[in-house]
Design a protein around this motif. Sequence first.
Motif, PDB file in Angstrom:
ATOM      1  N   SER A  99      -4.094  -3.444  -2.145  1.00  0.00           N
ATOM      2  CA  SER A  99      -5.226  -3.665  -3.056  1.00  0.00           C
ATOM      3  C   SER A  99      -4.990  -4.894  -3.933  1.00  0.00           C
ATOM      4  O   SER A  99      -5.880  -5.737  -4.084  1.00  0.00           O
ATOM      5  N   VAL A 100      -3.800  -5.001  -4.495  1.00  0.00           N
ATOM      6  CA  VAL A 100      -3.483  -6.125  -5.379  1.00  0.00           C
ATOM      7  C   VAL A 100      -3.477  -7.438  -4.597  1.00  0.00           C
ATOM      8  O   VAL A 100      -4.078  -8.423  -5.027  1.00  0.00           O
ATOM      9  N   PHE A 101      -2.829  -7.461  -3.448  1.00  0.00           N
ATOM     10  CA  PHE A 101      -2.786  -8.685  -2.642  1.00  0.00           C
ATOM     11  C   PHE A 101      -4.185  -9.126  -2.224  1.00  0.00           C
ATOM     12  O   PHE A 101      -4.520 -10.303  -2.315  1.00  0.00           O
ATOM     13  N   LEU A 102      -5.002  -8.181  -1.750  1.00  0.00           N
ATOM     14  CA  LEU A 102      -6.346  -8.548  -1.295  1.00  0.00           C
ATOM     15  C   LEU A 102      -7.257  -8.929  -2.460  1.00  0.00           C
ATOM     16  O   LEU A 102      -8.121  -9.790  -2.319  1.00  0.00           O
ATOM     17  N   ALA A 103      -7.064  -8.312  -3.610  1.00  0.00           N
ATOM     18  CA  ALA A 103      -7.857  -8.684  -4.791  1.00  0.00           C
ATOM     19  C   ALA A 103      -7.572 -10.127  -5.187  1.00  0.00           C
ATOM     20  O   ALA A 103      -8.460 -10.840  -5.648  1.00  0.00           O
ATOM     21  N   ARG A 104      -6.350 -10.573  -4.962  1.00  0.00           N
ATOM     22  CA  ARG A 104      -5.953 -11.942  -5.327  1.00  0.00           C
ATOM     23  C   ARG A 104      -6.333 -12.969  -4.274  1.00  0.00           C
ATOM     24  O   ARG A 104      -6.541 -14.131  -4.589  1.00  0.00           O
ATOM     25  N   THR A 105      -6.378 -12.560  -3.004  1.00  0.00           N
ATOM     26  CA  THR A 105      -6.474 -13.540  -1.919  1.00  0.00           C
ATOM     27  C   THR A 105      -7.735 -13.429  -1.077  1.00  0.00           C
ATOM     28  O   THR A 105      -7.925 -14.239  -0.174  1.00  0.00           O
ATOM     29  N   SER A 106      -8.575 -12.460  -1.316  1.00  0.00           N
ATOM     30  CA  SER A 106      -9.726 -12.236  -0.452  1.00  0.00           C
ATOM     31  C   SER A 106     -10.989 -12.083  -1.297  1.00  0.00           C
ATOM     32  O   SER A 106     -10.970 -12.302  -2.502  1.00  0.00           O
ATOM     33  N   ALA A 107     -12.073 -11.702  -0.661  1.00  0.00           N
ATOM     34  CA  ALA A 107     -13.358 -11.505  -1.338  1.00  0.00           C
ATOM     35  C   ALA A 107     -13.616 -10.004  -1.509  1.00  0.00           C
ATOM     36  O   ALA A 107     -14.709  -9.510  -1.241  1.00  0.00           O
ATOM     37  N   LEU A 108     -12.616  -9.303  -1.957  1.00  0.00           N
ATOM     38  CA  LEU A 108     -12.658  -7.843  -2.046  1.00  0.00           C
ATOM     39  C   LEU A 108     -13.719  -7.368  -3.031  1.00  0.00           C
ATOM     40  O   LEU A 108     -13.819  -7.873  -4.151  1.00  0.00           O
ATOM     41  N   LYS A 109     -14.523  -6.378  -2.578  1.00  0.00           N
ATOM     42  CA  LYS A 109     -15.575  -5.795  -3.407  1.00  0.00           C
ATOM     43  C   LYS A 109     -15.335  -4.315  -3.697  1.00  0.00           C
ATOM     44  O   LYS A 109     -15.665  -3.823  -4.762  1.00  0.00           O
ATOM     45  N   LYS A 110     -14.808  -3.613  -2.679  1.00  0.00           N
ATOM     46  CA  LYS A 110     -14.642  -2.167  -2.824  1.00  0.00           C
ATOM     47  C   LYS A 110     -13.353  -1.710  -2.159  1.00  0.00           C
ATOM     48  O   LYS A 110     -12.976  -2.207  -1.098  1.00  0.00           O
ATOM     49  N   ILE A 111     -12.729  -0.717  -2.790  1.00  0.00           N
ATOM     50  CA  ILE A 111     -11.529  -0.079  -2.257  1.00  0.00           C
ATOM     51  C   ILE A 111     -11.803   1.412  -2.214  1.00  0.00           C
ATOM     52  O   ILE A 111     -12.282   1.986  -3.206  1.00  0.00           O
ATOM     53  N   ILE A 112     -11.504   2.026  -1.085  1.00  0.00           N
ATOM     54  CA  ILE A 112     -11.632   3.477  -0.957  1.00  0.00           C
ATOM     55  C   ILE A 112     -10.275   4.025  -0.544  1.00  0.00           C
ATOM     56  O   ILE A 112      -9.721   3.629   0.486  1.00  0.00           O
ATOM     57  N   ASN A 113      -9.748   4.913  -1.354  1.00  0.00           N
ATOM     58  CA  ASN A 113      -8.487   5.590  -1.050  1.00  0.00           C
ATOM     59  C   ASN A 113      -8.789   7.008  -0.596  1.00  0.00           C
ATOM     60  O   ASN A 113      -9.666   7.668  -1.155  1.00  0.00           O
ATOM     61  N   ILE A 114      -8.053   7.458   0.399  1.00  0.00           N
ATOM     62  CA  ILE A 114      -8.255   8.810   0.917  1.00  0.00           C
ATOM     63  C   ILE A 114      -7.191   9.737   0.347  1.00  0.00           C
ATOM     64  O   ILE A 114      -6.000   9.515   0.517  1.00  0.00           O
ATOM     65  N   SER A 115      -7.646  10.773  -0.338  1.00  0.00           N
ATOM     66  CA  SER A 115      -6.735  11.772  -0.890  1.00  0.00           C
ATOM     67  C   SER A 115      -6.930  13.079  -0.123  1.00  0.00           C
ATOM     68  O   SER A 115      -7.201  13.046   1.073  1.00  0.00           O
ATOM     69  N   SER A 116      -6.807  14.189  -0.808  1.00  0.00           N
ATOM     70  CA  SER A 116      -6.916  15.508  -0.184  1.00  0.00           C
ATOM     71  C   SER A 116      -7.191  16.540  -1.261  1.00  0.00           C
ATOM     72  O   SER A 116      -6.886  16.314  -2.434  1.00  0.00           O
ATOM     73  N   MET A 117      -7.715  17.681  -0.838  1.00  0.00           N
ATOM     74  CA  MET A 117      -7.900  18.768  -1.800  1.00  0.00           C
ATOM     75  C   MET A 117      -6.549  19.204  -2.369  1.00  0.00           C
ATOM     76  O   MET A 117      -6.468  19.678  -3.489  1.00  0.00           O
ATOM     77  N   TYR A 118      -5.460  18.980  -1.609  1.00  0.00           N
ATOM     78  CA  TYR A 118      -4.130  19.324  -2.105  1.00  0.00           C
ATOM     79  C   TYR A 118      -3.708  18.422  -3.255  1.00  0.00           C
ATOM     80  O   TYR A 118      -2.776  18.741  -3.985  1.00  0.00           O
ATOM     81  N   GLY A 119      -4.378  17.308  -3.444  1.00  0.00           N
ATOM     82  CA  GLY A 119      -4.085  16.434  -4.567  1.00  0.00           C
ATOM     83  C   GLY A 119      -4.677  16.928  -5.870  1.00  0.00           C
ATOM     84  O   GLY A 119      -4.354  16.419  -6.943  1.00  0.00           O
ATOM     85  N   MET A 120      -5.537  17.940  -5.789  1.00  0.00           N
ATOM     86  CA  MET A 120      -6.216  18.436  -6.985  1.00  0.00           C
ATOM     87  C   MET A 120      -5.770  19.836  -7.392  1.00  0.00           C
ATOM     88  O   MET A 120      -6.152  20.329  -8.441  1.00  0.00           O
TER      89      MET A 120
END
Length: 184
Positions: free
Chosen positions: A117-138
Amino acid sequence: MDKNILITGAGGKVGKQLLEHFCQKEFNVFFTSRSDETIKEIENSFKNAKGFKIDFFEENAVPKLVTALQDQKIQINYLVNTARSLNTLAVEANGEIKEEPFLNEYKLDVFIPYQLSVFLARTSALKKIINISSMYGMGSFNPHLYEPPFLPAIQYACAKAAVIQLTKCLAVCFADSSIQVNCI
């Protein structure tokens, strides 16, 4: 047109479904896989998919991937972090979890998405990031679903909770850049 998406772990169940969806929506889908066979299969099935062979457990994997994207003049607009490895879910016969799979689960679920995320935010035209979690994370797992001494891979639940927190932190960090960060 700003329809370049990078999906990590496109050979997995979630990643593959997302790849198919975005290919059908006519995105330019770039994806990662550890398998040449998976890359070849996906590229043969979808004309708008291009794979990058990468093992995120290797040293400098993210900088190598970002460099490969830059070398090909690919500007990523959307990032979906779904990379998985069943090897990180190892639990010993006595129910104990060794240090290596525990730490590798965190590396794959938390550090790699952060770094990418950090590398692409600095070097690309990044607009959106989606991270996949789980119900076990909550919430905690249901112990009645498992037979002693086998407990579920606790490292998975802890890492998925960390993905949720990472998403919140990145959303704040990138707010001034107008990069949206969400977690599913």
